[in-house]
Design a protein around this motif. Sequence first.
Motif, PDB file in Angstrom:
ATOM      1  N   ASN A  93       0.808  -1.216   0.000  1.00 34.27           N
ATOM      2  CA  ASN A  93       0.000   0.000   0.000  1.00 34.27           C
ATOM      3  C   ASN A  93       0.844   1.271   0.000  1.00 34.27           C
ATOM      4  OD1 ASN A  93      -2.410   1.463  -0.087  1.00 34.27           O
ATOM      5  ND2 ASN A  93      -2.624   1.521   2.131  1.00 34.27           N
ATOM      6  N   VAL A  94       1.916   1.276  -0.776  1.00 36.92           N
ATOM      7  CA  VAL A  94       2.768   2.450  -0.914  1.00 36.92           C
ATOM      8  C   VAL A  94       2.773   2.870  -2.383  1.00 36.92           C
ATOM      9  CG1 VAL A  94       5.090   3.402  -0.628  1.00 36.92           C
ATOM     10  CG2 VAL A  94       4.225   1.709   1.003  1.00 36.92           C
ATOM     11  N   VAL A  95       2.520   4.149  -2.658  1.00 38.68           N
ATOM     12  CA  VAL A  95       2.540   4.684  -4.018  1.00 38.68           C
ATOM     13  C   VAL A  95       3.983   4.999  -4.398  1.00 38.68           C
ATOM     14  CG1 VAL A  95       1.774   6.535  -5.546  1.00 38.68           C
ATOM     15  CG2 VAL A  95       0.226   5.640  -3.784  1.00 38.68           C
ATOM     16  N   VAL A  96       4.441   4.490  -5.544  1.00 35.65           N
ATOM     17  CA  VAL A  96       5.806   4.700  -6.005  1.00 35.65           C
ATOM     18  C   VAL A  96       5.781   5.626  -7.225  1.00 35.65           C
ATOM     19  CG1 VAL A  96       7.934   3.630  -6.837  1.00 35.65           C
ATOM     20  CG2 VAL A  96       6.488   2.422  -5.177  1.00 35.65           C
ATOM     21  N   VAL A  97       6.523   6.742  -7.147  1.00 39.38           N
ATOM     22  CA  VAL A  97       6.610   7.720  -8.232  1.00 39.38           C
ATOM     23  C   VAL A  97       8.061   7.807  -8.679  1.00 39.38           C
ATOM     24  CG1 VAL A  97       6.202  10.117  -8.915  1.00 39.38           C
ATOM     25  CG2 VAL A  97       4.697   9.022  -7.234  1.00 39.38           C
ATOM     26  N   ALA A  98       8.287   7.824 -10.003  1.00 35.05           N
ATOM     27  CA  ALA A  98       9.659   7.871 -10.526  1.00 35.05           C
ATOM     28  C   ALA A  98       9.731   8.819 -11.715  1.00 35.05           C
ATOM     29  CB  ALA A  98      10.123   6.477 -10.944  1.00 35.05           C
ATOM     30  N   ALA A  99      10.887   9.444 -11.891  1.00 34.09           N
ATOM     31  CA  ALA A  99      11.133  10.296 -13.054  1.00 34.09           C
ATOM     32  C   ALA A  99      11.259   9.432 -14.298  1.00 34.09           C
ATOM     33  CB  ALA A  99      12.401  11.115 -12.849  1.00 34.09           C
ATOM     34  N   ALA A 100      10.712   9.908 -15.431  1.00 35.83           N
ATOM     35  CA  ALA A 100      10.742   9.140 -16.670  1.00 35.83           C
ATOM     36  C   ALA A 100      12.126   9.073 -17.287  1.00 35.83           C
ATOM     37  CB  ALA A 100       9.748   9.724 -17.684  1.00 35.83           C
ATOM     38  N   GLY A 101      13.030   9.974 -16.883  1.00 39.18           N
ATOM     39  CA  GLY A 101      14.392   9.959 -17.404  1.00 39.18           C
ATOM     40  C   GLY A 101      14.645  11.094 -18.375  1.00 39.18           C
ATOM     41  N   ALA A 114       6.781  12.107 -17.023  1.00 39.22           N
ATOM     42  CA  ALA A 114       7.466  12.873 -18.061  1.00 39.22           C
ATOM     43  C   ALA A 114       7.407  14.357 -17.700  1.00 39.22           C
ATOM     44  CB  ALA A 114       6.816  12.625 -19.416  1.00 39.22           C
ATOM     45  N   ALA A 115       8.154  15.175 -18.426  1.00 43.61           N
ATOM     46  CA  ALA A 115       8.206  16.618 -18.149  1.00 43.61           C
ATOM     47  C   ALA A 115       7.608  17.413 -19.296  1.00 43.61           C
ATOM     48  CB  ALA A 115       9.647  17.062 -17.911  1.00 43.61           C
ATOM     49  N   ILE A 116       6.888  18.476 -18.941  1.00 45.19           N
ATOM     50  CA  ILE A 116       6.427  19.455 -19.928  1.00 45.19           C
ATOM     51  C   ILE A 116       7.132  20.780 -19.648  1.00 45.19           C
ATOM     52  CG2 ILE A 116       4.187  18.371 -20.237  1.00 45.19           C
ATOM     53  CD1 ILE A 116       3.016  20.695 -18.519  1.00 45.19           C
ATOM     54  N   ALA A 157       4.198  16.306 -15.844  1.00 44.78           N
ATOM     55  CA  ALA A 157       4.102  17.453 -14.940  1.00 44.78           C
ATOM     56  C   ALA A 157       5.178  18.455 -15.326  1.00 44.78           C
ATOM     57  CB  ALA A 157       4.262  16.997 -13.483  1.00 44.78           C
ATOM     58  N   PRO A 158       5.090  19.689 -14.836  1.00 44.21           N
ATOM     59  CA  PRO A 158       6.103  20.706 -15.172  1.00 44.21           C
ATOM     60  C   PRO A 158       7.512  20.284 -14.752  1.00 44.21           C
ATOM     61  CG  PRO A 158       4.158  21.749 -14.236  1.00 44.21           C
ATOM     62  CD  PRO A 158       3.968  20.270 -14.064  1.00 44.21           C
ATOM     63  N   GLY A 159       8.491  20.506 -15.653  1.00 44.58           N
ATOM     64  CA  GLY A 159       9.853  20.104 -15.362  1.00 44.58           C
ATOM     65  C   GLY A 159      10.905  21.106 -15.813  1.00 44.58           C
ATOM     66  N   THR A 160      10.512  22.342 -16.091  1.00 45.49           N
ATOM     67  CA  THR A 160      11.468  23.363 -16.524  1.00 45.49           C
ATOM     68  C   THR A 160      11.307  24.631 -15.684  1.00 45.49           C
ATOM     69  OG1 THR A 160       9.966  24.303 -18.183  1.00 45.49           O
ATOM     70  CG2 THR A 160      11.402  22.505 -18.898  1.00 45.49           C
ATOM     71  N   LYS A 161      12.349  25.481 -15.732  1.00 45.51           N
ATOM     72  CA  LYS A 161      12.350  26.751 -15.004  1.00 45.51           C
ATOM     73  C   LYS A 161      11.934  26.552 -13.549  1.00 45.51           C
ATOM     74  CE  LYS A 161      11.430  29.453 -19.194  1.00 45.51           C
ATOM     75  NZ  LYS A 161      10.550  30.427 -19.863  1.00 45.51           N
ATOM     76  N   THR A 220      13.188  15.756 -15.712  1.00 49.19           N
ATOM     77  CA  THR A 220      12.076  14.936 -15.222  1.00 49.19           C
ATOM     78  C   THR A 220      12.223  14.673 -13.727  1.00 49.19           C
ATOM     79  OG1 THR A 220      13.224  12.884 -15.833  1.00 49.19           O
ATOM     80  CG2 THR A 220      11.726  13.828 -17.458  1.00 49.19           C
ATOM     81  N   SER A 221      13.447  14.834 -13.201  1.00 47.33           N
ATOM     82  CA  SER A 221      13.666  14.713 -11.762  1.00 47.33           C
ATOM     83  C   SER A 221      12.760  15.642 -10.978  1.00 47.33           C
ATOM     84  CB  SER A 221      15.118  15.045 -11.417  1.00 47.33           C
ATOM     85  OG  SER A 221      15.994  14.041 -11.828  1.00 47.33           O
ATOM     86  N   PHE A 222      12.446  16.814 -11.553  1.00 44.93           N
ATOM     87  CA  PHE A 222      11.664  17.815 -10.842  1.00 44.93           C
ATOM     88  C   PHE A 222      10.192  17.787 -11.252  1.00 44.93           C
ATOM     89  CE2 PHE A 222      16.063  19.252 -11.378  1.00 44.93           C
ATOM     90  CZ  PHE A 222      16.452  19.183 -10.053  1.00 44.93           C
ATOM     91  N   ALA A 223       9.853  17.012 -12.278  1.00 47.33           N
ATOM     92  CA  ALA A 223       8.449  16.775 -12.601  1.00 47.33           C
ATOM     93  C   ALA A 223       7.872  15.710 -11.673  1.00 47.33           C
ATOM     94  CB  ALA A 223       8.311  16.339 -14.066  1.00 47.33           C
TER      95      ALA A 223
END
Length: 552
Positions: free
Chosen positions: A327-335, A369-371, A391-395, A425-428
């Motif tokens: 019951n743990v949600v896992v989120v990862a950057a797409a790369g 992924a990042a937009i 999700a947002p990944g710039t600026k 994507t690390s920040f998205a």
Amino acid sequence: MAAARKSRGTRVRHLGLAGRTGTVLLAAGIGVLSPASVALPAWAQQSSVAPDAGGYYATPPLVDPTKKPNDEGKPDKTYEQKTLCVQRSKLGGDQVDIKSRPWGQEYLQIQKVHELMTGATGSIGGGVKVAVIDTGVTAHPYFKNPVESGGDYVATPNGGKAPGLEDCDGHGTEVAGIIAANPPDKSIGFRGVAPDATIMSIRQSSQNYEEAEKKPEPPPPPPSNSAPPGSSNNPPGSQLPPSSQGNGAVGGAADGTGPVQDKGGRQQEQGKTAGTLKTLAQAVVRAVDRGAQVINMSVDNCRRADGKITLGEQQLQAAVNYAVNQNVVVVAAAGNVGDNCPQNDQPDPRAPRMIVTPPWFADDVLSVAAIDDTGGVAEFSVNGPWVSVAAPGTKIISLDPAEGSSSLANLTIEGGKDPGPIQGTSFAAPYVAGLAALVRAKFPGLQAREVMNRIKATAQHPAAPGGRDNFVGFGVVDPIAALTAIVPSEADKAKAVPLPSNLPPSNDRDSAPMIVALAGTGGGLVALLVTLFVVHSVRRNRPTTAPGRKTP
């Protein structure tokens, strides 16, 4: 900002009038009277969101639970610091506080999300623990709750800090800030998505630490006429090579810092730097066993899709499967695209030439992924059949990770180059991890897979078969929808909650198209009723027999 608003503002659904005017009018009326309970379109009401994309390498083999590693709670190798940690660096001239609100927060309507959560639950993610498996997290004063020590797979922290609370690279602190930062100064626009959540930090990787080299045999004693001790060119007591350089960024009250962000993002098993898939898997198991409800991994491994699954990948696959089943949600950057990870732009999108883990394990991971600020896919975001959402990944604006800093950073300096924006994507991913924390706080009855499904089902789906593609997955996340929409597959667990009376409008779109559509629908209904009345009157007054003939 204006471009992003325009992009969202033009997404208008058109109402059909032919054949179902009464039903359409009734449905539209219900939608206007009760905006918080508008049902999702049919393509967003799937309990399971997409068929397998196909392709030999698009789908990993079945999980082998026996590969789940035992958590050793320590580095797998001996690593030594080779590069100076992030430093507060003066760039010339006085810097100013960063007051502006990041475009990503505006795009996702984070301020409205916070008002909604406060009205509905009394807090913004309170009681939820988010594990950040990264380069460590500095105990920045902008965290509302103290950062918990989760463990360290790199080295014993310097200065007597608790394991996981040293961030030499600066990356993990900025990731954690996007999740849970809460600056006390209300004039600062930047806020974490779930500022009342608690961060648990596990340091698992570092590009500033490298595998220690074996020490050579001691040289023979010098001859009697050699130079006296202390005449070396290196300064006395120096611990790092003279060529080592620190990193910095523009931001903060007087100066700032930035993270190490080598092209390609936070890669595992690259050269001799700290971070392997084995310790990443162990860190996931550790986070689960220490009570995390959400895990954010802005680190990944990229390789060519030309071989069988590796042992490290099997261990990570078993670990994330264990997490979701617990019951743990896992989120990862797409790369991120880089020298070691070229873009998946091959002719057949179902058969990618590069595989990125942990996103590859899409059944158990929300890969992000990042937009950019135009609303389009960021050029560095790796495509793939495993992409879940975007999700947002710039600026990026986030916490200044330098030791002792109490400010923000928005630019990074690396290797003496000119300042550049913080992006990746690390920040998205932490935008989505923060949203997962809010969903868990608002709907505590949902299991991990149901939380993941809700976030995907309520995203702004692309115009693609099944409502997903390899660029943004099921689309850019929509926090307001994720926290208010009715998802049929969980209707008995996630009851719709009326919005607070003081909540601003749910969006800033022009209402003219809806008014025109409703007016047209009403006019059509009136015309239909008039036509039916006239036809009925004519039929009722028509003679039943021909003139001059008698009825038998």
